[in-house]
Structures are given as C-alpha cells and as structure tokens.
Scaffold this active site. Structure first.
Site, PDB file in Angstrom:
ATOM      1  N   ASP A   1       5.751   2.903   2.033  1.00 35.48           N
ATOM      2  CA  ASP A   1       5.114   1.790   2.385  1.00 35.48           C
ATOM      3  C   ASP A   1       4.197   2.110   3.608  1.00 35.48           C
ATOM      4  O   ASP A   1       4.587   2.251   4.735  1.00 35.48           O
ATOM      5  CB  ASP A   1       5.985   0.599   2.524  1.00 35.48           C
ATOM      6  CG  ASP A   1       5.165  -0.678   2.882  1.00 35.48           C
ATOM      7  OD1 ASP A   1       4.002  -0.779   3.203  1.00 35.48           O
ATOM      8  OD2 ASP A   1       5.793  -1.705   2.809  1.00 35.48           O
ATOM      9  N   HIS A   2       2.904   2.032   3.720  1.00 37.59           N
ATOM     10  CA  HIS A   2       1.982   2.720   4.631  1.00 37.59           C
ATOM     11  C   HIS A   2       2.009   1.722   5.641  1.00 37.59           C
ATOM     12  O   HIS A   2       1.440   2.080   6.852  1.00 37.59           O
ATOM     13  CB  HIS A   2       0.625   3.042   4.104  1.00 37.59           C
ATOM     14  CG  HIS A   2      -0.061   4.101   4.799  1.00 37.59           C
ATOM     15  ND1 HIS A   2       0.129   4.511   6.120  1.00 37.59           N
ATOM     16  CD2 HIS A   2      -0.995   4.919   4.301  1.00 37.59           C
ATOM     17  CE1 HIS A   2      -0.731   5.544   6.394  1.00 37.59           C
ATOM     18  NE2 HIS A   2      -1.213   5.842   5.276  1.00 37.59           N
ATOM     19  N   ARG A   3       2.344   0.357   5.562  1.00 38.02           N
ATOM     20  CA  ARG A   3       2.339  -0.477   6.823  1.00 38.02           C
ATOM     21  C   ARG A   3       3.571  -0.157   7.690  1.00 38.02           C
ATOM     22  O   ARG A   3       3.561  -0.568   8.697  1.00 38.02           O
ATOM     23  CB  ARG A   3       2.680  -1.952   5.889  1.00 38.02           C
ATOM     24  CG  ARG A   3       1.541  -2.469   5.421  1.00 38.02           C
ATOM     25  CD  ARG A   3       1.869  -3.789   4.447  1.00 38.02           C
ATOM     26  NE  ARG A   3       3.133  -3.647   3.608  1.00 38.02           N
ATOM     27  CZ  ARG A   3       3.678  -4.682   2.848  1.00 38.02           C
ATOM     28  NH1 ARG A   3       3.002  -5.767   2.904  1.00 38.02           N
ATOM     29  NH2 ARG A   3       4.888  -4.509   1.963  1.00 38.02           N
TER      30      ARG A   3
ATOM     31  N   PRO B   1       0.914  -1.229  -0.008  1.00 33.65           N
ATOM     32  CA  PRO B   1      -0.020   0.073  -0.097  1.00 33.65           C
ATOM     33  C   PRO B   1       0.836   1.189  -0.096  1.00 33.65           C
ATOM     34  O   PRO B   1       1.311   1.498   1.147  1.00 33.65           O
ATOM     35  CB  PRO B   1      -0.719  -0.024   1.331  1.00 33.65           C
ATOM     36  CG  PRO B   1      -0.001  -1.030   2.217  1.00 33.65           C
ATOM     37  CD  PRO B   1       0.893  -1.668   1.373  1.00 33.65           C
TER      38      PRO B   1
END
Length: 441
Positions: free
Chosen positions: A413-415, A241
């Site tokens: 990376d939104h994680r 994401p």
C-alpha cells in the site's frame, strides 16, 4: 415475560447470518447459555446461545435462512405464554416446498372445427376447364414431376442422359430413372437435374449435434464468507494504490535445514510455509514501517507482529492469525499453523483467531504456482505472495549450477510503504531465508 432471541453479531464484521441448524426444538426447556443453534457467519460457524431460562416457544426462521443481525429468530418464555405481540402473529417460516410430482397433463379440450363441405360426386368427376385466356407455358417452364412411370431407355436398358447430367445426378444422389428428360428423344440434360427440388438427406445421414444431458447451469447461493470476500476485495483492489516488488531467493540452505529438522522426528516436521512465516515476522520486527495499518487520518505502526496465514477453505479464503510470531519458536509456529488450518477448514475458528493480523502471507507454492500477486487485506499495508520452490540453472561464483529458488512478491500500500522501504524489507527477508541460522542467532 418472553425473551426475544435475535441474530447476534458473532464476529466483528458480521452483518447477517445463515442459520445452519437448530439444536433445540419448539417446546423444549432451555437454560441461559444453552446452544440454541449453529450460525454461519462471514468467517466461521458459530454457536447462538440462549440468554434466558424458559421454554423455546417459537422458532421464527427455518434452517438455511439468512437474516440480518438483530433479526428475530426465536422466542423463549413460559409454557402457554402469549407471544403474538412479539412475533406479530408470524408463524415459523415454512420449509421449502418439495418439488411437485410430475403428473399427467389434462387433455386439452378439442376445439370444434367446422367440417369441410363435401363436393358432389359429379363435380369431382368433371375435368377442370381451362380458362379462355390462360397463360401458355413452354415445356421447360412447366413444373416437371420428379418421377415418371416410364423413361426412354437406351441400349442395354440404360436411361438416356447427357454425360454432364449423369455426373451431376451422381453427385447429388439423383436417380435418373425418376427424372423426366426434356432433351432430344426425352434425354435427361443438366437443366432437368437443376430443376429438381433439393431433398434433405435422411436423418441418419445428417450430422448429429451433441446434446448435454442435464441442466445447462446451476446458480449457487453466496455463502457468508464469499459475500465478505467480495466486499473486502472491492475495498482493497480499488481504493488502495498498490505496487508490487518481486525478489528471488536461494533456498538451498533452508531446504537442508528443513531436512535436518525432519530427521529429529514428528516434532521437527515443519513446512516451508512455517519457515517463511518465521522469517517474515523477524524481518517485520526490523522494518516496523511495513508492519502497519492505514487508518484514514493516521498510520498505525505495530510493535507486535501478528501474521495472517491465508488458508483455502471450501467456500473461499480465511486468514487465521499467528500472534506474536516474531517471539515464537519455529516449532510453536508450526503447531499453531497446523491447528488453525484444520479448524479453519472445519469453520470452527473463533473471531479472535482470525482478526487483528498486522501483515499477511499467502502461499500457493504447494499448488505448483511459480509466482503471483496477492490482494492486500485492509487495513494492513502489505502481503507476501509465495510461489513454489523450483530448481533452476543459475550462476554462482561465475559457474553455472542448479539451485533451488523461490520467488516472492510483496503487494504494498503506497500510502504506507514506499518503494525503498519495501525493498529493504525484502532484502532482510531474503537474507534470513538464505541463512536460516540468522533467525535463531
């Protein structure tokens, strides 16, 4: 006892290799450690070495062949030793057959054709009788010949024709003298022109369609590096994401600093990319949550800063790693970058020189690209896309001035990285680039 030579995994991510060149020949003596062949891996061209002493009894694959890791490629043993149990009776793979030489095609056998039966001369001379109940046609319904031996002429030897027929005949390029007129006194009228079958223009008059000389297309086999790039991008752009943060940086002071360094001589010839790598490493040290890997069930936050430097090579992209970039001087980073870039293009990097980066930088500014987004190289959590330094009219202290500006976009990376975390990192990076002395303070 014979020893198998297999395609070894010469890089951590290698699944198959292409044998570029054999360095030894069949029947040649070899010792353990001798280079047997050069192999193209997913990242570089590496050396395949012998693991035993003896004679190179068999080359199982030919140059240019791609095989999976652990596949048999050669056999080392003692002269005259029977190796059929190892090779399975297989001979060395044959070289690609040369293209067949064009030859004159054999003539196709003639198919016997029964000759038509000749009619008696008397029958040919006899006129064809009109059937008793033949259909009667008017002159206009009867097919009219396109040429006549003689045509009624008006005064001055001019063909008799209506004005409209003359106009249409001129437009269509019809010779009125060849048209049989059905009007009064054999005058050519419009109907006579319309009934003439259309005649295609001569070949010289027809429009010519340009034809490409040569093959319409060429299929290019995938290289090992291109295969790896394809696999990695699928792993990145789909599952990760990703969000993007863009900032614009004033590069006037960095520009002046670079000019001052270049004035010192060859040792001071650093690039803007070197300066950006140094600033990025320094900023990552202050924001370790951006210097991290996604590990599925945990996040690995790195204390060391290893910057992957994207380098364009002939067949794709490779990212040599400048290790501990936060601890290195600008001069050391510049020296590493020049060395790695040259060896990356020559496909001579070692696996440890292009693996293990904690964050990456991709710069297309030298190609005139103002702004772009880069794809994250997993398991890293971020990458910087660096554009060109361009002069712009901006407002400084309420006054319009021309300044050198740089746009940088961070893929996150939104994680691992939240929006605020990424923004704070970029704020620090902007401060360092706008005040280069802060990197050595």
């Amino acid at each position: 006892m014979a020893t198998k030579v297999v395609m070894e995994a010469l890089s951590p991510t290698m699944e198959e290799g292409r044998l570029v060149e054999w360095k030894k020949k069949e029947g040649e003596k070899v010792s353990a450690g001798d280079v047997l062949a050069e192999v193209e891996t997913d990242k570089a061209v590496m050396e395949l070495v012998a693991r035993a002493d003896g004679v190179l009894l068999k080359l199982v694959i030919t140059e240019g062949t791609t095989v999976p890791v652990t596949s048999l490629v050669a056999v080392i043993g003692q002269a005259g030793e029977d190796i059929s149990a190892i090779t399975g009776g297989a001979a060395a793979a044959p070289a690609p057959a040369p293209a067949p030489t064009p030859t004159t095609a054999a003539p196709t056998p003639a198919v016997p054709v029964e000759p038509a039966k000749a009619k008696p001369v008397a029958e040919l001379d006899q006129p064809t009788e009109k059937p008793e109940h033949a259909e009667t046609r008017t002159p206009s319904q009867t097919a009219r010949p396109t040429a006549q031996p003689a045509q009624p002429m008006g005064e001055g030897g001019r063909v008799k024709a209506s004005p409209l027929a003359r106009k249409i005949a001129a437009e269509r390029g019809v010779d009125l003298a060849s048209v049989a007129g059905s009007g009064p006194e054999g005058r050519v009228i419009r109907r006579d022109i319309d009934e003439i079958p259309a005649t295609p223009p001569p070949a010289a008059a027809r429009s010519q369609v340009p034809q490409f000389a040569g093959e319409s297309f060429k299929d290019v086999p995938l290289s090992q590096i291109r295969k790896t790039i394809a696999k990695r991008l699928v792993q990145s752009i789909g599952p990760i994401p990703t969000f993007y943060l863009t900032t614009e940086i004033d590069m006037e002071r960095a520009w002046d600093a670079r000019l001052a360094l270049k004035a010192l001589g060859p040792e001071g010839d650093v690039s803007f990319n070197d300066i950006i790598i140094k600033a990025t490493a320094t900023a990552l040290k202050q924001h370790p949550n951006c210097n991290a890997w996604w590990q599925d069930d945990h996040i690995r936050v790195w204390n060391e800063v290893h910057i992957g430097m994207a380098v364009a090579v002939e067949e794709g992209l490779i990212t040599p790693v400048i290790r501990n970039a936060d601890l290195k001087s600008l001069r050391a980073i510049s020296a590493d970058a020049k060395d790695y870039a040259a060896r990356a293009r020559a496909r001579r990097l070692k696996p440890e020189e292009y693996t293990g980066s904690t964050f990456s930088v991709s710069n297309l500014g030298m190609f005139g690209i103002d702004e772009f987004t880069a794809i994250i190289n997993p398991p890293e959590a971020g990458i910087l896309a660096v554009g060109a330094i361009v002069q712009k009219m901006v407002v400084v202290d309420n006054q319009p001035v021309v300044r050198r500006r740089l746009r940088i976009t961070m893929s996150c990376d939104h994680r691992v990285i939240d929006g605020a975390s990424g923004a704070q990192f970029l704020k620090t990076l902007r401060t360092l680039l706008e005040n280069p002395l802060a990197m050595v303070w």
